[in-house]
Design an enzyme around this catalytic site. Sequence first.
Site, PDB file in Angstrom:
ATOM      1  N   SER A 118      38.695 -20.001  15.173  1.00 60.16           N
ATOM      2  CA  SER A 118      39.394 -19.802  16.442  1.00 60.16           C
ATOM      3  C   SER A 118      40.555 -18.832  16.244  1.00 60.16           C
ATOM      4  O   SER A 118      40.859 -18.410  15.121  1.00 60.16           O
ATOM      5  CB  SER A 118      39.904 -21.144  16.969  1.00 60.16           C
ATOM      6  OG  SER A 118      40.838 -21.714  16.061  1.00 60.16           O
ATOM      7  N   TYR A 119      41.212 -18.529  17.350  1.00 57.47           N
ATOM      8  CA  TYR A 119      42.328 -17.573  17.327  1.00 57.47           C
ATOM      9  C   TYR A 119      43.386 -18.032  16.320  1.00 57.47           C
ATOM     10  O   TYR A 119      43.871 -19.167  16.389  1.00 57.47           O
ATOM     11  CB  TYR A 119      42.938 -17.478  18.723  1.00 57.47           C
ATOM     12  CG  TYR A 119      43.940 -16.360  18.897  1.00 57.47           C
ATOM     13  CD1 TYR A 119      43.542 -15.039  18.809  1.00 57.47           C
ATOM     14  CD2 TYR A 119      45.275 -16.638  19.169  1.00 57.47           C
ATOM     15  CE1 TYR A 119      44.452 -14.010  18.987  1.00 57.47           C
ATOM     16  CE2 TYR A 119      46.196 -15.616  19.349  1.00 57.47           C
ATOM     17  CZ  TYR A 119      45.774 -14.307  19.258  1.00 57.47           C
ATOM     18  OH  TYR A 119      46.675 -13.286  19.433  1.00 57.47           O
ATOM     19  N   PRO A 120      43.743 -17.174  15.349  1.00 58.88           N
ATOM     20  CA  PRO A 120      44.573 -17.637  14.229  1.00 58.88           C
ATOM     21  C   PRO A 120      46.078 -17.597  14.461  1.00 58.88           C
ATOM     22  O   PRO A 120      46.836 -17.853  13.535  1.00 58.88           O
ATOM     23  CB  PRO A 120      44.172 -16.670  13.103  1.00 58.88           C
ATOM     24  CG  PRO A 120      43.853 -15.395  13.817  1.00 58.88           C
ATOM     25  CD  PRO A 120      43.238 -15.801  15.133  1.00 58.88           C
ATOM     26  N   SER A 176      40.189 -18.464  23.158  1.00 58.84           N
ATOM     27  CA  SER A 176      40.767 -18.850  21.876  1.00 58.84           C
ATOM     28  C   SER A 176      39.874 -18.528  20.693  1.00 58.84           C
ATOM     29  O   SER A 176      40.325 -18.553  19.555  1.00 58.84           O
ATOM     30  CB  SER A 176      41.073 -20.357  21.865  1.00 58.84           C
ATOM     31  OG  SER A 176      42.023 -20.670  22.848  1.00 58.84           O
TER      32      SER A 176
END
Length: 695
Positions: A386-388, A198
């Site tokens: 973190s992963y958007p 993530s």
Amino acid sequence: LQMVNAKVVVVAEKNSIAKALFEHITWGVSEKQVFNSEYQFVKNYKCQLNNTTLFNKYVENNGHYNVNIDLTITAVAGHVTSFDIENAKTTYKWSQEKSDHLKLLTEAPIENKFSANDNDKHLGEKIAKNIYNLCRDADHLIICTDCDREGEYIGWEVFMSANFGCNFKKTLDCSVLNKPIGGSTKFNRGNTWRMKFSHLERNHMIDAVRNPGKLNENIINAVRCRSEIDLRSGTSFTRLLTNYYRNVSNIVENDANSKGSFVVSYGPCQFPTLGFVVDRYDRIQAFSAEMYWSIFIQLDIFSTKLKWDRNRLFDRYVVAQIYENLYQKESEYVRIKNLDSKSVLKFKPYPLTTVDLQKDCSKYFKISAKRSLNAAEYLYQQSFISYPRTETNKFAANFDFKKILDQLQENGKFKSISRTKLQPGSNNFSIPRSGQRDDGAHPPIHPIISMSDDKFNSLTHDQKQVYEYIVRRFLASCSKDAVGEQTSLTVRWGVNQNDPMSLKNGELFHVSFLKVSHKNWLEYMPFCHWGATSRKVQDEIEASKELLSRMRVGDFLKMKETGMTEGKTAPPKPLTETELITLMDKNGIGTDATIADHIEKIKTRKYVVKDNKECLVPTNLGISLVHGFQDIGLDDSITKPFFRGDFESYLVDICDGKAHREVITHQVIQRYVKYYRKTSDNLTKLGAAYSRSRS
């Protein structure tokens, strides 16, 4: 004990992620090599890891705990291939008849073409060849693409490239995953792994390497289904609409220099998106203002006017009669019916999703959805967030808040705004609220590491705004709810002071005061307002609170002023991008990651424009498309969200294994065939709608 040796190839979705993963895995390793691939923006990172346990779940080492790994990490640059109609420029020409364009929906063969971009027309081919060459004698393939639907499909493209190089374009199913290794099949489900992560923080990514998963065939099939249907419907309807509109007189949109360059492009998500904008426009145009009247009173203890409980009426005579009856009582006093003071909360925001990020950046900072996502993607690749792209609005029970809060409070650009030392167990900290959404893949968007002043200053304006917002939103979610003191007063005018038992006479008026006593999370998000906004109003609230504290129900208060007011109802305002994102999300138009693209497309195609207040306004062409399909009788399936919403739910069924790709594809294509024929038979209604829009 005999050491086990294995060759492992890892493929990421972007070179920046490949580089970050390589640095994390080879921490402390001295001998590393970096080689160029045929595509200039993708590198091949290589090293030898000796006596490691990192890949034990991949390698069956007969009980040994340590292995030697010959490691190579590389990347793709997005999709390796893309769908297109085979012989689209020869067999299926633009100039053909409407009936021929129908074949694009039903029978035109689809080819899997290697992707290309402005920098390199042979991009996909070079990427596939690079993966194939690296995997010639590899024992294990680890796919490290983004953990969304598109990332899963790109992972399948990586898998096929590893097996067949540039020769897999015709193979469009997942059967190779289940074939035994031999001949041209070097990788199958047994030695192909899916790494899920993530964010790019080292420990998190190392843990992802240690705990691999597998490619999900259902998700791959769902992406194939969507891609095929979007391609077929898009090409067929685009040619049908373009060929017709090129012959409509006075076409001025798209700044076309000639009819041959004018294109009316159809998209199954863009048209419902356009429909929302035109629907708001239609409501504004159809609006007819109405006069209304109301009554107010003002007490002599404070300047705030009390509002009538009936609010307003649309009959001046009735309001005048009520006011006259009250006024004739010749009473200067009102009687307190209700006086209440209580503590109220303004709840802190839920953890951040992609949709909320886009909405808030548009609302507070006037950054479009597309720009906010681009900024977030850069911050993610730089390991700062973190992963958007996530739908999750709750943190896992074991989420390490302390680690991130320590980073933000002790180092970097924003340590000053987190000076209150938010820490689990402290008086200031509160576990974030848990929303109802969990996509099962990624946590809410949150900061990962702090950012130095120098690094922050090197960012673009959008990147600075987005990073600061994500930090502030995370701190706010870890804070406590805001607390306010609300005092409400309701009085009755028309009660005779000499006859206090006549409590049912007269009219009720009310006023409410709110003073924020503990801002808590609002301290971190100063662009969110609650309560009084000016010092003058705050002082009056404080003074009024002291006066009201001495009063009781049944007391009489003297009035300073009374009167009647009049006004007009106001039309709705044009749609803002924030409102449009909300409508698309609620109606299932696009995904959290594609909403921004759909909005951007209707702007670039000049179906809508932004006015000087940043609101979305449809052009004549955009209006005619929506009104024309309404006249044809297809507004519920072309320009409304219902059909696309149904299709998105079908894709979820494919992902969950509840439906087959072939069945869904056939069913949806048959619906499109019906819509195409009805449109083809009624094209003149689109032209008539365009003429009306210009009149």
